[in-house]
Design a protein around this motif. Sequence first.
Motif, PDB file in Angstrom:
ATOM      1  N   SER A   1       0.820  -1.205   0.000  1.00 29.47           N
ATOM      2  CA  SER A   1       0.000   0.000   0.000  1.00 29.47           C
ATOM      3  C   SER A   1       0.853   1.252   0.000  1.00 29.47           C
ATOM      4  CB  SER A   1      -0.906   0.029   1.239  1.00 29.47           C
ATOM      5  OG  SER A   1      -1.921  -0.937   1.093  1.00 29.47           O
ATOM      6  N   ALA A   2       0.429   2.222  -0.804  1.00 28.47           N
ATOM      7  CA  ALA A   2       1.036   3.555  -0.757  1.00 28.47           C
ATOM      8  C   ALA A   2      -0.109   4.553  -0.682  1.00 28.47           C
ATOM      9  CB  ALA A   2       1.899   3.793  -1.994  1.00 28.47           C
ATOM     10  N   TYR A   3       0.138   5.696  -0.032  1.00 29.82           N
ATOM     11  CA  TYR A   3      -0.951   6.638   0.226  1.00 29.82           C
ATOM     12  C   TYR A   3      -0.736   7.992  -0.453  1.00 29.82           C
ATOM     13  CZ  TYR A   3      -1.963   3.022   3.596  1.00 29.82           C
ATOM     14  OH  TYR A   3      -2.225   1.807   4.165  1.00 29.82           O
ATOM     15  N   ASP A   4       0.320   8.091  -1.247  1.00 34.60           N
ATOM     16  CA  ASP A   4       0.508   9.312  -2.037  1.00 34.60           C
ATOM     17  C   ASP A   4       1.256   8.951  -3.317  1.00 34.60           C
ATOM     18  OD1 ASP A   4       3.521   9.827  -1.760  1.00 34.60           O
ATOM     19  OD2 ASP A   4       2.908   9.689   0.339  1.00 34.60           O
ATOM     20  N   GLY A   5       1.263   9.884  -4.276  1.00 35.82           N
ATOM     21  CA  GLY A   5       1.833   9.612  -5.593  1.00 35.82           C
ATOM     22  C   GLY A   5       3.308   9.242  -5.577  1.00 35.82           C
ATOM     23  N   PRO A   6       4.168  10.088  -4.982  1.00 33.53           N
ATOM     24  CA  PRO A   6       5.604   9.792  -5.032  1.00 33.53           C
ATOM     25  C   PRO A   6       5.960   8.454  -4.387  1.00 33.53           C
ATOM     26  CG  PRO A   6       5.244  12.084  -4.412  1.00 33.53           C
ATOM     27  CD  PRO A   6       3.885  11.428  -4.434  1.00 33.53           C
TER      28      PRO A   6
ATOM     29  N   MET B   1       7.551   2.770  -4.827  1.00 35.80           N
ATOM     30  CA  MET B   1       7.289   1.363  -4.511  1.00 35.80           C
ATOM     31  C   MET B   1       7.140   0.550  -5.781  1.00 35.80           C
ATOM     32  SD  MET B   1       4.802   1.586  -1.201  1.00 35.80           S
ATOM     33  CE  MET B   1       4.904  -0.064  -0.558  1.00 35.80           C
ATOM     34  N   CYS B   2       6.517   1.143  -6.786  1.00 39.45           N
ATOM     35  CA  CYS B   2       6.350   0.422  -8.049  1.00 39.45           C
ATOM     36  C   CYS B   2       7.711   0.112  -8.665  1.00 39.45           C
ATOM     37  CB  CYS B   2       5.490   1.242  -9.012  1.00 39.45           C
ATOM     38  SG  CYS B   2       5.212   0.366 -10.554  1.00 39.45           S
ATOM     39  N   LEU B   3       8.586   1.094  -8.672  1.00 32.35           N
ATOM     40  CA  LEU B   3       9.879   0.907  -9.323  1.00 32.35           C
ATOM     41  C   LEU B   3      10.797  -0.015  -8.516  1.00 32.35           C
ATOM     42  CD1 LEU B   3      10.464   4.515 -10.707  1.00 32.35           C
ATOM     43  CD2 LEU B   3       9.366   2.562 -11.809  1.00 32.35           C
ATOM     44  N   ASN B   4      10.680   0.044  -7.182  1.00 32.22           N
ATOM     45  CA  ASN B   4      11.590  -0.744  -6.351  1.00 32.22           C
ATOM     46  C   ASN B   4      11.076  -2.144  -6.044  1.00 32.22           C
ATOM     47  OD1 ASN B   4      13.556   1.290  -6.149  1.00 32.22           O
ATOM     48  ND2 ASN B   4      12.305   2.334  -4.610  1.00 32.22           N
ATOM     49  N   GLU B   5       9.783  -2.244  -5.784  1.00 33.00           N
ATOM     50  CA  GLU B   5       9.235  -3.550  -5.370  1.00 33.00           C
ATOM     51  C   GLU B   5       8.771  -4.384  -6.557  1.00 33.00           C
ATOM     52  OE1 GLU B   5       9.200  -4.323  -2.105  1.00 33.00           O
ATOM     53  OE2 GLU B   5       9.821  -2.346  -1.385  1.00 33.00           O
ATOM     54  N   LYS B   6       8.672  -3.766  -7.708  1.00 32.72           N
ATOM     55  CA  LYS B   6       8.250  -4.460  -8.925  1.00 32.72           C
ATOM     56  C   LYS B   6       7.012  -5.345  -8.721  1.00 32.72           C
ATOM     57  CE  LYS B   6      12.733  -4.208 -11.125  1.00 32.72           C
ATOM     58  NZ  LYS B   6      12.651  -2.767 -10.921  1.00 32.72           N
ATOM     59  N   PRO B   7       5.876  -4.738  -8.376  1.00 28.49           N
ATOM     60  CA  PRO B   7       4.646  -5.522  -8.225  1.00 28.49           C
ATOM     61  C   PRO B   7       4.202  -6.097  -9.569  1.00 28.49           C
ATOM     62  CG  PRO B   7       4.133  -3.187  -8.237  1.00 28.49           C
ATOM     63  CD  PRO B   7       5.639  -3.297  -8.244  1.00 28.49           C
ATOM     64  N   ASP B   8       3.264  -7.047  -9.522  1.00 24.07           N
ATOM     65  CA  ASP B   8       2.756  -7.651 -10.756  1.00 24.07           C
ATOM     66  C   ASP B   8       1.616  -6.845 -11.353  1.00 24.07           C
ATOM     67  OD1 ASP B   8       4.315 -10.224 -10.796  1.00 24.07           O
ATOM     68  OD2 ASP B   8       3.450 -10.277  -8.784  1.00 24.07           O
ATOM     69  N   LEU B   9       1.030  -5.970 -10.533  1.00 27.39           N
ATOM     70  CA  LEU B   9      -0.082  -5.147 -11.013  1.00 27.39           C
ATOM     71  C   LEU B   9      -0.213  -3.941 -10.079  1.00 27.39           C
ATOM     72  CD1 LEU B   9      -3.418  -6.333 -12.402  1.00 27.39           C
ATOM     73  CD2 LEU B   9      -3.533  -4.749 -10.497  1.00 27.39           C
TER      74      LEU B   9
ATOM     75  N   GLN C   1       5.017   8.182 -15.428  1.00 27.40           N
ATOM     76  CA  GLN C   1       6.383   7.908 -14.948  1.00 27.40           C
ATOM     77  C   GLN C   1       6.656   6.408 -14.941  1.00 27.40           C
ATOM     78  OE1 GLN C   1       8.808  10.103 -14.271  1.00 27.40           O
ATOM     79  NE2 GLN C   1       7.398  11.719 -14.914  1.00 27.40           N
ATOM     80  N   ILE C   2       5.686   5.635 -14.481  1.00 28.82           N
ATOM     81  CA  ILE C   2       5.876   4.176 -14.454  1.00 28.82           C
ATOM     82  C   ILE C   2       6.125   3.664 -15.872  1.00 28.82           C
ATOM     83  CG2 ILE C   2       4.724   1.955 -14.070  1.00 28.82           C
ATOM     84  CD1 ILE C   2       3.240   3.239 -11.711  1.00 28.82           C
ATOM     85  N   ARG C   3       5.337   4.174 -16.829  1.00 30.34           N
ATOM     86  CA  ARG C   3       5.427   3.686 -18.200  1.00 30.34           C
ATOM     87  C   ARG C   3       6.757   3.988 -18.876  1.00 30.34           C
ATOM     88  NH1 ARG C   3       2.901   0.231 -17.629  1.00 30.34           N
ATOM     89  NH2 ARG C   3       0.761  -0.249 -18.213  1.00 30.34           N
ATOM     90  N   LYS C   4       7.522   4.920 -18.297  1.00 31.92           N
ATOM     91  CA  LYS C   4       8.838   5.189 -18.890  1.00 31.92           C
ATOM     92  C   LYS C   4       9.760   3.996 -18.753  1.00 31.92           C
ATOM     93  CE  LYS C   4       8.879  10.187 -18.478  1.00 31.92           C
ATOM     94  NZ  LYS C   4       9.394  11.343 -17.727  1.00 31.92           N
ATOM     95  N   THR C   5       9.522   3.186 -17.702  1.00 29.95           N
ATOM     96  CA  THR C   5      10.455   2.079 -17.493  1.00 29.95           C
ATOM     97  C   THR C   5       9.781   0.722 -17.356  1.00 29.95           C
ATOM     98  OG1 THR C   5      10.367   2.470 -15.109  1.00 29.95           O
ATOM     99  CG2 THR C   5      12.164   3.516 -16.315  1.00 29.95           C
ATOM    100  N   SER C   6       8.456   0.694 -17.306  1.00 33.27           N
ATOM    101  CA  SER C   6       7.813  -0.583 -16.981  1.00 33.27           C
ATOM    102  C   SER C   6       6.498  -0.771 -17.727  1.00 33.27           C
ATOM    103  CB  SER C   6       7.557  -0.626 -15.462  1.00 33.27           C
ATOM    104  OG  SER C   6       6.609  -1.622 -15.157  1.00 33.27           O
ATOM    105  N   ASN C   7       6.215  -2.012 -18.063  1.00 39.18           N
ATOM    106  CA  ASN C   7       4.934  -2.349 -18.692  1.00 39.18           C
ATOM    107  C   ASN C   7       4.011  -3.068 -17.722  1.00 39.18           C
ATOM    108  OD1 ASN C   7       4.920  -1.249 -21.274  1.00 39.18           O
ATOM    109  ND2 ASN C   7       6.313  -2.835 -22.012  1.00 39.18           N
ATOM    110  N   VAL C   8       4.246  -2.898 -16.425  1.00 38.22           N
ATOM    111  CA  VAL C   8       3.389  -3.543 -15.424  1.00 38.22           C
ATOM    112  C   VAL C   8       1.922  -3.167 -15.685  1.00 38.22           C
ATOM    113  CG1 VAL C   8       3.683  -1.612 -13.786  1.00 38.22           C
ATOM    114  CG2 VAL C   8       3.021  -3.857 -12.929  1.00 38.22           C
TER     115      VAL C   8
END
Length: 233
Positions: free
Chosen positions: A31-36, A41-49, A67-74
Motif C-alpha cells: 500500500s502507498a498513500y501518495d503519488g511519489p 514502490m512500483c519501481l523498487n518492489e516491482k509488483p505484478d499489477l 512515470q511508471i510507463r517510462k520504465t515498466s509495462n506492469v
Amino acid sequence: MDATILIVEDEKNINDVLGFTFAKSGYKTLSAYDGPTGLDMCLNEKPDLVLLDVNLPGMDGMDVCKQIRKTSNVPIIMLTAREDEVDKVLGLELGADDYITKPYSARELTARVKALLRRANADNSNSEPKENTGIITSGDVTINVDRYEVKKNGKTLDITLREFELLKFLAEAPDQIFSREVLLENVWGYEYLGDVRTVDVTIRRLREKIEDDPSMPRYIITKRSIGYYFNKI
Ligand code: CA
C-alpha cells in the motif's frame, strides 16, 4: 507464484478494504498513500499489477502512470472517481491498461485484476510455442508475435500489452471486420462491464504509433457503424 498488487490510494479506509479483499483472494499486497511513494514502490518492489487512484496527494495518478510507463509495462488499473475522467485516463499518452469508476464492486475489480494478471502471465511464459505464431508483416509494420514486438521501418515501437494484443488479434485475420463487442470479448478477455469506448481509445493509441498519418489510417481501418479491420498492405 503469488502475484503482488500495489495499491496506491490516499483514502486509508479504501486502501485497507482493497488490501483486505486481495489478501483474502491470495494475493500479496503493498500500500502507498501518495503519488511519489506509489511511484517509488512500483519501481523498487516491482509488483505484478498496480491499482492507481487518479486523485492523489504529491503527484496525481496520471503523472504516476506516465512515470511508471517510462520504465515498466506492469499492468495498471486506474481508479477514477468521475465518469468524465475516463477519456483522460485512457488517453493516448498515459498507457494505463484499464480503469474502473468509483464506486466499484469488489467482485468487478477482482475480475479485472485476475484477467489482467492472467494475460500478463500468459505473455511472460515462453513455455510451449503457440500455433499461428511468428511474424506478420504489412507495409512497413512488422509484428513479432513470439517476442511481443512491433516494428515500424525497423524501429521498435513502445507499445503496451493491450495495444499489442489488439493489433495481433486484428492482424491475424486481415480484412476481417470485427465489431467493438467482439474485440472487447477477445482482446480484453472477460465479461467487460465498461463500454466500447475502451476499444476506440486503444485503436486511437495504436494508430498514433503505427500509422504515418493517424487521421488517414492505412493499417487499422474503421468500417463505419460496424467495427475495425486490419488492412494487409
Ligand atoms: Ca484519492
